[in-house]
Write an enzyme that holds these catalytic residues in place. Structure first.
Site, PDB file in Angstrom:
ATOM      1  N   LYS B  95       0.875  -1.193   0.000  1.00  0.00           N
ATOM      2  CA  LYS B  95       0.000   0.000   0.000  1.00  0.00           C
ATOM      3  C   LYS B  95       0.901   1.229   0.000  1.00  0.00           C
ATOM      4  O   LYS B  95       1.892   1.282   0.753  1.00  0.00           O
ATOM      5  CB  LYS B  95      -0.850  -0.031   1.261  1.00  0.00           C
ATOM      6  CG  LYS B  95      -1.827   1.130   1.438  1.00  0.00           C
ATOM      7  CD  LYS B  95      -2.604   0.931   2.747  1.00  0.00           C
ATOM      8  CE  LYS B  95      -3.702   1.971   2.908  1.00  0.00           C
ATOM      9  NZ  LYS B  95      -4.464   1.760   4.139  1.00  0.00           N
ATOM     10  N   SER B 171      -9.338   1.900   3.269  1.00  0.00           N
ATOM     11  CA  SER B 171      -8.484   2.623   2.369  1.00  0.00           C
ATOM     12  C   SER B 171      -7.492   1.733   1.616  1.00  0.00           C
ATOM     13  O   SER B 171      -6.859   2.207   0.668  1.00  0.00           O
ATOM     14  CB  SER B 171      -7.712   3.708   3.115  1.00  0.00           C
ATOM     15  OG  SER B 171      -6.928   3.139   4.118  1.00  0.00           O
ATOM     16  N   SER B 195      -9.589  -0.405   7.550  1.00  0.00           N
ATOM     17  CA  SER B 195      -9.047  -0.231   6.197  1.00  0.00           C
ATOM     18  C   SER B 195      -8.340  -1.429   5.590  1.00  0.00           C
ATOM     19  O   SER B 195      -7.940  -1.362   4.437  1.00  0.00           O
ATOM     20  CB  SER B 195      -8.107   0.969   6.158  1.00  0.00           C
ATOM     21  OG  SER B 195      -8.867   2.161   6.204  1.00  0.00           O
TER      22      SER B 195
END
Lengths: 106, 532
Positions: B95, B171, B195
């Site tokens: 990420k 996210s 997330s």
């Protein structure tokens, strides 16, 4: 509580946050903030026991599973030029920024 | 079986044994990326084409050359008979919230669009030391603020591989989408309010939020420092366990990283659930939403399909020998979102002060009269709407007059949420559960554009995941079937502090018990569309 975020207050918050907005953006953000405040206000109605502690995070870190704080010793980064290279404007090893505003004292 | 359809554990084993080369595995994954991902996210890309709508768009930065060098090194080491790490040759994605030295690290934001990290996050270091091959950085909501990945400044934003008209969640949307579509075997994500778990549920993969402090946050761009947890996304529970074993542990560079020894999470994972007590709570079978006028929290029953799937999962585990303990009360979990609004925004606002155009990142090119004007213009141009909203709310709630009614009160509500979990997990208490079983999300993945722009509704997507962040306890989402529309549903398991091994044991047992279920044979649309 519940102070709605007025345009004046919004402008004050923007100043504190060091943010500029255009009109459309400002109106959208102010509306969303006011919606969120309605949900946040529910906190005021939650009955909390008098001696309920305030947890800064959920997991209780006992001494057994914490590292001691490191010694307060300055350790230089091995390549400061690499860090300086990140800055938008550098001269002679200094990061260059616009001057702060100066006001004359009476 | 196709290389990409195998697990990370199997791939690592075959590479070690010399049955597969790391370069061949990498090439297979790169071919998959070329087939499904389309354009990586870029700034100022506003015109989404018809072709863009048919791709996943998980990546921001693909580091194929760097990955190739890593894969070649693994093969050379195999050839030389050297000892290899547990993830040697396994392609993983990261990420884009984690710093990787020499590689652009954007946090999905314009304000870091030109930032090349000068150091590497501990979690990535550990992955690479274990031999993992880093494919590159995947997309996310800007600064991890969001539950759909739509707020990223880098577009096209990721799409759900199961239905490309829907969000992958957020996210860690890029991470979940990448794992679900075979673009890497594992991904490193972060979970502050859900997330990892929520996108894992939306994309039909496994996602774990470890205990707060289990994995070092060094090198993670901070959102809310008392809530942020780096963690794994994987295609099955064993792979998540393998990755957690690698990334966990003490770190002198993160004072909140626990010094507790890291077990081999694969050991004992197949012990089954006989004798384990698994709880169900009525407080997680309702969904809450705020009245738009008054803000009062209203509650209604969960969507029937999600409720039925959760209860069916409890039946499956009962058939495997677990004792299901019903009616475990966690009445304060419903206050998770209001408390999260306060605590996460105050912390986020503080954490984002550092982005000012001075030392790194974006600086406005406009002329400015003074330093303050530079700050204002840089931050105005560099941040998207969601960071601005969170900064402003954080500034507002940080006011002295709100310290007692909101900040301190929210900290106490966090304690109350934590106390509910302590009571449920107390080995001498009434319920004595080893794990709590809940749905992960109140709905399956929603359509792109349906929720974005309504910050309240978007935040309430995390209502079932956020309590575990407040309490700091570990929680996983594992796939639990498909809705009648063919969308994945997630099952959440929550356990006491540092009891990830229990979570893995239950999750593995559920996986094995449902191994032959029809829904396990269904593949994401993005793969079936191209004949995979």
């Amino acid at each position: 509580m519940t102070e709605e975020i007025t345009p004046d207050l919004f402008e004050k918050l923007g100043n504190l946050a060091m943010l500029d907005f255009d009109e459309k953006e400002a109106e959208y953000l102010r509306m969303e903030l006011n919606h969120q405040i309605k949900a946040i206000c529910i906190l005021e109605s939650i009955v909390v026991e008098k001696d309920m502690p305030q947890d800064v995070h959920g997991v209780t870190f006992c001494q057994e599973y914490r590292l001691p704080l490191r010694a307060d010793v300055w350790i230089p980064f091995d390549n400061p030029d690499e860090i300086l290279a990140q800055a938008p404007r550098v001269e002679d090893g200094y990061i260059v920024v616009p001057d702060i505003s100066h006001t004359d004292r009476d | 079986m196709d290389i990409i359809d195998q697990s990370a554990f199997e791939i690592a084993k075959k590479i070690k044994q010399g049955d597969l080369s790391a370069v061949d595995v990498l090439n297979a994954v790169l071919d998959r990326i070329a087939a499904v991902d389309g354009k990586p996210g870029t700034l100022d890309y506003d015109e989404i084409s018809k072709d863009d709508e048919t791709k996943v768009h998980a990546f921001i930065t693909l580091t194929a050359d760097r990955a190739r060098k890593q894969a070649e090194l693994v093969d050379a080491r195999v050839g030389a008979g050297e000892k290899l790490g547990p993830l040697a040759g396994v392609p993983v994605t990261i990420k884009d919230l984690f710093c990787l030295k020499g590689v652009r690290t954007t946090a999905g934001s314009r304000i870091l669009s030109n930032f090349i990290a000068p150091y590497t996050a501990t979690a990535i270091d550990r992955l690479e030391n274990a031999g993992a091959v880093v494919l590159g950085k995947v997309n996310l909501d800007e600064f991890a603020f969001g539950s759909s990945n739509e707020s990223s400044a880098f577009k096209p934003t990721p799409r759900n591989p199961w239905d490309l008209t829907r969000v992958p969640g957020g996210s860690s949307g890029g991470s979940a989408a990448a794992v679900a579509s075979g673009q890497g075997f594992l991904s490193l994500g972060s979970d502050t309010g859900g997330s990892i778990r929520q996108p894992a549920a939306f994309c039909g993969v496994v996602g774990l939020k470890p205990t707060y402090g289990r994995v070092s946050r060094y090198g993670t761009i901070a959102f809310a420092s008392s809530l942020d947890c780096p963690g794994p996304l994987a295609r099955n529970v064993s792979d998540a366990a393998l990755m957690l074993s690698v990334i966990s542990g003490s770190d002198p560079r993160d004072s909140t990283a626990a010094t507790l020894p890291v077990p081999n999470y694969l050991e004992g994972i197949d012990r089954g659930v006989k004798g384990m007590r698994i709880g169900l709570s009525p407080d997680y079978m309702l969904i809450a939403y705020p009245d738009p006028t008054t803000g009062e929290i209203l509650r209604e029953d969960l969507e029937k399909e999600i409720r039925d799937a959760t209860l069916h999962a409890a039946d499956v585990l009962a058939a495997e020998g677990a004792e299901i303990v019903e009616n475990v009360p966690l009445p304060n979990s419903v206050f998770g979102i209001p408390a999260y609004f306060v605590l996460s925004r105050i912390e986020a606002s503080s954490n984002l002060h550092r982005f000012d155009g001075v030392k790194y990142g974006y600086r406005s090119r406009d002329g400015f009269g003074d330093l303050h004007e530079m700050y204002r213009k840089t931050r105005a141009e560099g941040f998207g709407l969601e960071p601005k909203l969170r900064i402003l709310m954080g500034m507002y709630l940080s006011g002295e007059q709100f310290s007692k009614p909101f900040f301190q009160h929210a900290l106490k509500v966090r304690s109350m949420i934590r106390a509910d979990f302590d009571s449920a997990f107390n080995p001498n208490g009434k319920y004595r559960i080893d794990a709590l079983l809940t749905p992960t999300t109140p709905t399956p993945a929603f359509k792109i554009g349906d929720v974005y722009g309504d910050s309240m509704l978007m935040q309430y997507a995390d209502q079932l995941t956020v309590p575990a962040n407040h309490a700091g306890v570990p929680a996983i989402s594992i796939p639990n079937g498909l809705t009648s529309q063919g969308l994945p549903m997630g099952l959440q398991l929550i356990a006491p502090d540092f009891a990830e091994a229990s979570i893995f044991r239950v999750g593995y047992a559920f996986e094995q018990a449902t191994a032959n279920a029809d829904w396990r044979r269904v593949r994401p649309h993005t793969l079936t569309e191209i004949g995979l």
